[in-house]
Design a protein around this motif. Structure first.
Motif, short mmCIF file in Angstrom:
data_model
loop_
_atom_site.label_atom_id
_atom_site.label_comp_id
_atom_site.label_asym_id
_atom_site.label_seq_id
_atom_site.Cartn_x
_atom_site.Cartn_y
_atom_site.Cartn_z
N VAL A 47 4.71 12.80 -1.92
CA VAL A 47 4.18 11.65 -2.67
C VAL A 47 3.51 10.72 -1.66
N ASN A 48 2.18 10.65 -1.73
CA ASN A 48 1.42 9.70 -0.91
C ASN A 48 0.47 8.93 -1.82
N ALA A 49 -0.39 8.11 -1.24
CA ALA A 49 -1.29 7.28 -2.04
C ALA A 49 -2.22 8.11 -2.92
N ARG A 78 8.17 -4.54 2.13
CA ARG A 78 6.95 -5.34 2.30
C ARG A 78 5.74 -4.54 1.87
N THR A 79 4.91 -5.14 1.07
CA THR A 79 3.75 -4.43 0.55
C THR A 79 2.61 -4.33 1.56
N ASP A 80 2.78 -4.93 2.73
CA ASP A 80 1.77 -4.77 3.78
C ASP A 80 2.14 -3.64 4.74
N THR A 81 3.14 -2.81 4.37
CA THR A 81 3.48 -1.61 5.11
C THR A 81 3.18 -0.39 4.23
N PRO A 82 2.93 0.78 4.82
CA PRO A 82 2.63 1.96 4.00
C PRO A 82 3.72 2.28 2.98
N ALA A 87 5.52 2.17 -2.73
CA ALA A 87 6.50 1.81 -3.74
C ALA A 87 5.93 0.84 -4.75
N ALA A 88 5.15 -0.15 -4.26
CA ALA A 88 4.54 -1.13 -5.15
C ALA A 88 3.56 -0.46 -6.12
N SER A 89 2.79 0.51 -5.62
CA SER A 89 1.83 1.21 -6.46
C SER A 89 2.54 2.00 -7.56
N LEU A 91 5.57 1.36 -8.84
CA LEU A 91 6.17 0.43 -9.79
C LEU A 91 5.11 -0.25 -10.65
N ARG A 92 3.98 -0.59 -10.03
CA ARG A 92 2.91 -1.26 -10.77
C ARG A 92 2.37 -0.37 -11.88
N ASN A 93 2.32 0.94 -11.62
CA ASN A 93 1.80 1.89 -12.60
C ASN A 93 2.90 2.53 -13.45
N ASP A 94 4.14 2.02 -13.30
CA ASP A 94 5.28 2.50 -14.06
C ASP A 94 5.44 4.02 -13.95
N ILE A 95 5.36 4.51 -12.71
CA ILE A 95 5.53 5.94 -12.44
C ILE A 95 6.87 6.15 -11.73
N ALA A 96 7.73 6.94 -12.33
CA ALA A 96 9.02 7.26 -11.72
C ALA A 96 8.85 8.46 -10.80
#
Length: 371
Positions: A47-49, A78-82, A87-89, A91-96
């Motif tokens: 799981v990557n970007a 922290r969202t300024d780390t990879p 993780a933020a991406s 959660l933002r897209n509601d993907i488990a």
């Protein structure tokens, strides 16, 4: 009808039970919630970007991955780390994200079997035992009229195997007694009257891995409101599961020829070789991921060659010294799990009437390039 996330996870854990994993492996639901209907699932190695972007584009609410998205402990988010941004991406897209790692490697019909099949190995055995299925004796008392139905349910759920013999049971005729009391709804008899019923005592063997499924199937098939049954552990050893597979080729071939087979089977542009390319190969050990620590296991098993990833310099020297050839197709050879898992899971959902769609990720997560 879409399957809920919990249902999809239960199916995955039927293929790869969590207790098959090696100790401290990072498996299970790692991000998000499975308590929701899932229309689309993406199967990924990593799981990557790019994989998250792919999941977002196809509308996947769940990613089933082989490698953990959270592997090392996080001191912060922290969202300024990879790691934090990933993780933020999600959660933002509601993907488990659900992870099936060494339990999928170990499972019968899982990663290492898929790799061995791709190399056309026959007579396969486990390279390193990780788990032995404990066996239980199940005894249930059934009215004679329903014995066939209950036995069929037990065997259909996985009970009754002793070695390569299926449908094993012992059946004894007898008389069951009971008196239905107030508030009962008996299948046989009347409230307040002592009943004597011709029953069959069915005994069979149940592996730990299917124990819950067997009990559920038995209770569903049994006609009684209250089912009398016993379940107790046995000393008899059950089936062994483990990492890696050892098998043989139908026809011996040179190490160089077999290396080409490995490249084609795992769709990799190159492999690294340890050993004389003209050497004849017949017995093969294969282990997905990083298998350098298993060179002695492969040698002890009599393998001519070990196929595994992430071999380091000194491990290669050790293998060479013990006369074991090595083919390293890289860790990314495990991408074979994407299509195989998607195919298996889609079939399971279809059989249960769910319309959830399963997709194999098309993102290449191989970090290495040749120049």
């Amino acid at each position: 009808m879409f399957a809920r996330g919990e249902t999809i996870i239960q199916l995955m854990e039927r293929l790869a039970p969590k207790h098959y994993a090696v100790p401290d492996d990072k498996i299970g639901l790692q991000v998000g919630s499975a308590a929701k209907p899932i229309g689309r699932v993406l199967i990924a190695l990593d799981v990557n970007a790019e994989v998250v972007e792919e999941a977002t584009k196809i509308g996947a609410e769940l990613i089933i991955a082989h490698h953990a998205v959270i592997y090392r402990p996080l001191a912060h988010l922290r969202t300024d780390t990879p790691a934090g941004a990933l993780a933020a991406s999600l959660l933002r897209n509601d993907i488990a994200v659900y992870v099936s790692h060494t339990n999928l490697d170990t499972a019968d019909g899982g990663m290492n079997d898929w790799m061995a099949e791709a190399l056309q190995l026959v007579g396969r055995e486990v390279l390193e035992e990780v788990h032995t299925d404990q066996l239980f004796k199940l005894v249930v008392f059934v009215p004679q009229t329903h014995q066939d139905k209950v036995r069929a349910a037990l065997f259909g759920a996985g009970a009754g195997w002793i070695g390569n013999y299926s449908h094993c049971s012992f059946n004894t005729e007898g008389t069951g007694t009971f008196e239905p009391r107030e508030g009962t709804d008996p299948f046989i008899g009347k409230q307040g009257k002592l009943e004597h019923v011709a029953e069959i005592r069915i005994e069979t063997v149940v592996p730990q891995s299917v124990r819950k499924a067997v009990i559920a199937a038995m209770l569903k098939a049994h006609p009684y409101e209250e089912v009398a049954y016993d379940l107790y552990p046995m000393d008899l050893k059950g089936r062994s599961f483990g990492l890696g597979r050892v098998g043989v080729l139908d026809t011996p071939e040179s190490l160089d020829q077999f290396a080409e087979r490995v490249k084609s089977a795992f769709d990799v542009p190159f492999v690294r070789l340890v050993g004389d390319g003209s050497r004849q190969i017949r017995k093969v050990a294969v282990l997905g991921g990083s298998g350098g620590r298993y060179i002695r296991h492969a040698s002890f098993a009599g393998a001519d060659v070990l196929v595994t990833g992430d071999i380091d310099y000194h491990t290669a020297q050790d293998a060479e010294a013990m006369g074991l050839a090595v083919i390293d197709p890289g860790h990314n050879a495990e991408k074979i799990m994407k299509a195989k898992t998607a195919e298996w899971l889609q079939q399971q959902l279809k059989e249960k009437g769910y319309t959830t769609e399963i997709f194999a990720s098309q993102v290449n997560t191989e970090p290495f390039k040749l120049r």
